[in-house]
Write a protein that holds these residues in place. Sequence first.
Motif, PDB file in Angstrom:
ATOM      1  N   ALA A 165     -20.624  -6.965 -18.321  1.00 36.25           N
ATOM      2  CA  ALA A 165     -19.790  -7.312 -17.168  1.00 36.25           C
ATOM      3  C   ALA A 165     -20.718  -7.636 -15.996  1.00 36.25           C
ATOM      4  CB  ALA A 165     -18.867  -6.148 -16.833  1.00 36.25           C
ATOM      5  N   PRO A 166     -20.189  -8.131 -14.882  1.00 38.27           N
ATOM      6  CA  PRO A 166     -21.043  -8.441 -13.737  1.00 38.27           C
ATOM      7  C   PRO A 166     -21.831  -7.217 -13.270  1.00 38.27           C
ATOM      8  CG  PRO A 166     -18.903  -9.445 -13.442  1.00 38.27           C
ATOM      9  CD  PRO A 166     -18.788  -8.563 -14.642  1.00 38.27           C
ATOM     10  N   TYR A 167     -23.096  -7.438 -12.982  1.00 38.88           N
ATOM     11  CA  TYR A 167     -23.962  -6.383 -12.438  1.00 38.88           C
ATOM     12  C   TYR A 167     -23.357  -5.858 -11.141  1.00 38.88           C
ATOM     13  CZ  TYR A 167     -27.925  -4.435  -9.864  1.00 38.88           C
ATOM     14  OH  TYR A 167     -28.740  -3.632  -9.107  1.00 38.88           O
ATOM     15  N   SER A 168     -23.347  -4.546 -10.986  1.00 41.80           N
ATOM     16  CA  SER A 168     -22.667  -3.953  -9.828  1.00 41.80           C
ATOM     17  C   SER A 168     -23.541  -2.939  -9.113  1.00 41.80           C
ATOM     18  CB  SER A 168     -21.363  -3.280 -10.279  1.00 41.80           C
ATOM     19  OG  SER A 168     -21.656  -2.196 -11.166  1.00 41.80           O
ATOM     20  N   ASN A 213     -30.592 -12.642 -26.100  1.00 46.61           N
ATOM     21  CA  ASN A 213     -29.816 -11.855 -27.059  1.00 46.61           C
ATOM     22  C   ASN A 213     -28.373 -12.310 -27.004  1.00 46.61           C
ATOM     23  OD1 ASN A 213     -32.083 -10.340 -27.619  1.00 46.61           O
ATOM     24  ND2 ASN A 213     -31.559  -8.709 -26.173  1.00 46.61           N
ATOM     25  N   THR A 214     -27.696 -12.344 -28.126  1.00 42.32           N
ATOM     26  CA  THR A 214     -26.268 -12.642 -28.141  1.00 42.32           C
ATOM     27  C   THR A 214     -25.504 -11.381 -27.773  1.00 42.32           C
ATOM     28  OG1 THR A 214     -26.533 -14.341 -29.836  1.00 42.32           O
ATOM     29  CG2 THR A 214     -24.326 -13.433 -29.531  1.00 42.32           C
ATOM     30  N   ILE A 215     -24.671 -11.493 -26.746  1.00 44.41           N
ATOM     31  CA  ILE A 215     -23.923 -10.332 -26.254  1.00 44.41           C
ATOM     32  C   ILE A 215     -22.432 -10.657 -26.208  1.00 44.41           C
ATOM     33  CG2 ILE A 215     -25.846  -9.438 -24.879  1.00 44.41           C
ATOM     34  CD1 ILE A 215     -24.470 -10.760 -22.427  1.00 44.41           C
ATOM     35  N   THR A 216     -21.619  -9.620 -26.058  1.00 43.03           N
ATOM     36  CA  THR A 216     -20.175  -9.789 -25.907  1.00 43.03           C
ATOM     37  C   THR A 216     -19.786  -9.420 -24.484  1.00 43.03           C
ATOM     38  OG1 THR A 216     -19.818  -9.243 -28.229  1.00 43.03           O
ATOM     39  CG2 THR A 216     -17.899  -9.164 -26.783  1.00 43.03           C
ATOM     40  N   LEU A 217     -19.055 -10.316 -23.844  1.00 43.22           N
ATOM     41  CA  LEU A 217     -18.659 -10.144 -22.446  1.00 43.22           C
ATOM     42  C   LEU A 217     -17.242  -9.600 -22.352  1.00 43.22           C
ATOM     43  CD1 LEU A 217     -19.921 -13.677 -21.510  1.00 43.22           C
ATOM     44  CD2 LEU A 217     -21.037 -11.578 -20.759  1.00 43.22           C
ATOM     45  N   ASP A 218     -17.026  -8.673 -21.428  1.00 46.71           N
ATOM     46  CA  ASP A 218     -15.685  -8.167 -21.133  1.00 46.71           C
ATOM     47  C   ASP A 218     -15.089  -9.062 -20.049  1.00 46.71           C
ATOM     48  OD1 ASP A 218     -13.399  -6.853 -20.360  1.00 46.71           O
ATOM     49  OD2 ASP A 218     -14.316  -4.862 -20.272  1.00 46.71           O
ATOM     50  N   LEU A 219     -14.303 -10.048 -20.449  1.00 49.69           N
ATOM     51  CA  LEU A 219     -13.799 -11.054 -19.515  1.00 49.69           C
ATOM     52  C   LEU A 219     -12.851 -10.473 -18.475  1.00 49.69           C
ATOM     53  CD1 LEU A 219     -13.160 -13.984 -22.017  1.00 49.69           C
ATOM     54  CD2 LEU A 219     -15.128 -13.661 -20.485  1.00 49.69           C
ATOM     55  N   THR A 220     -12.289  -9.294 -18.719  1.00 50.15           N
ATOM     56  CA  THR A 220     -11.376  -8.688 -17.746  1.00 50.15           C
ATOM     57  C   THR A 220     -12.111  -8.235 -16.491  1.00 50.15           C
ATOM     58  OG1 THR A 220     -11.568  -6.425 -18.639  1.00 50.15           O
ATOM     59  CG2 THR A 220      -9.918  -7.872 -19.642  1.00 50.15           C
ATOM     60  N   LYS A 221     -13.431  -8.179 -16.547  1.00 47.96           N
ATOM     61  CA  LYS A 221     -14.230  -7.717 -15.413  1.00 47.96           C
ATOM     62  C   LYS A 221     -14.713  -8.862 -14.523  1.00 47.96           C
ATOM     63  CE  LYS A 221     -14.112  -3.484 -17.051  1.00 47.96           C
ATOM     64  NZ  LYS A 221     -13.296  -2.414 -16.408  1.00 47.96           N
TER      65      LYS A 221
END
Length: 247
Positions: A74-77, A31-39
């Motif tokens: 964002a990265p899995y946490s 799927n095409t997703i949008t990433l929050d690069l600040t994370k």
Amino acid sequence: MNDFQPMTVLREDAHAERAWLASLVGTNDTNTITLDLTKFTSGVHYEPPTAWEPRATLKSGIALGKITASGLYAPYSGVSSEVQSVTITGSPTGGTFTLTYSGQTTAAIPFDAQAIQVQQALENLSNIAEGDVLVDGQPGGPYYVRFAGALAGTDTAALTASGAGLTGGSSPGVTIATPRAGGNVAGTDGTEVFAGLLAQEVLFAPGSTKATGPLLWFGEVYANKLPVSFDPADVTSVAPGVNIHYR
């Protein structure tokens, strides 16, 4: 219903930056997703710009979760289970060592023990049940003790060791380290739910706050080759539809 199309590999390095990918089957299911690069963190999740590449490079294979409030990824946490390493130093040629966990000490363990012998010695302690530790490593170490079962996702007590029974070599001993601390849940923003993996590298300009990329939610991967430490055994919550198998 999936519409699989035939693929012809024109270059052997076509997926060179995806060494973690175990099978090409399923790579069309993204799927095409949008990433929050600040994370994302420089040096961990992405390579910073260089004179040769003025853009930053987000690594493929990063485990992702979806931020509930923004809908960005964002990265899995999720929860991490603690890993402690046991290293025998001084090149002993014989003898034994012991490990101690929360006041309980194992029986003598041979200097060249198999990983399963170390695991069984720990499981024989009164405060560690069968399945609470999983031990990997080569005979003679280093051994990697991953806390699981009732101890999964917790900040466990540090092991201690005694190498007094080791013989030969040069001042043999045993050292303990913690490559990965346990229990580090980043929060309840939604990223504690595993949503999939970033399917390929993503380039972005310094200062950017968002970027698009493909989310791999179906496929087969080598967990130990992922670019950021991720143990699928730790995952307790998965987004609907995610079907990733690990080798």
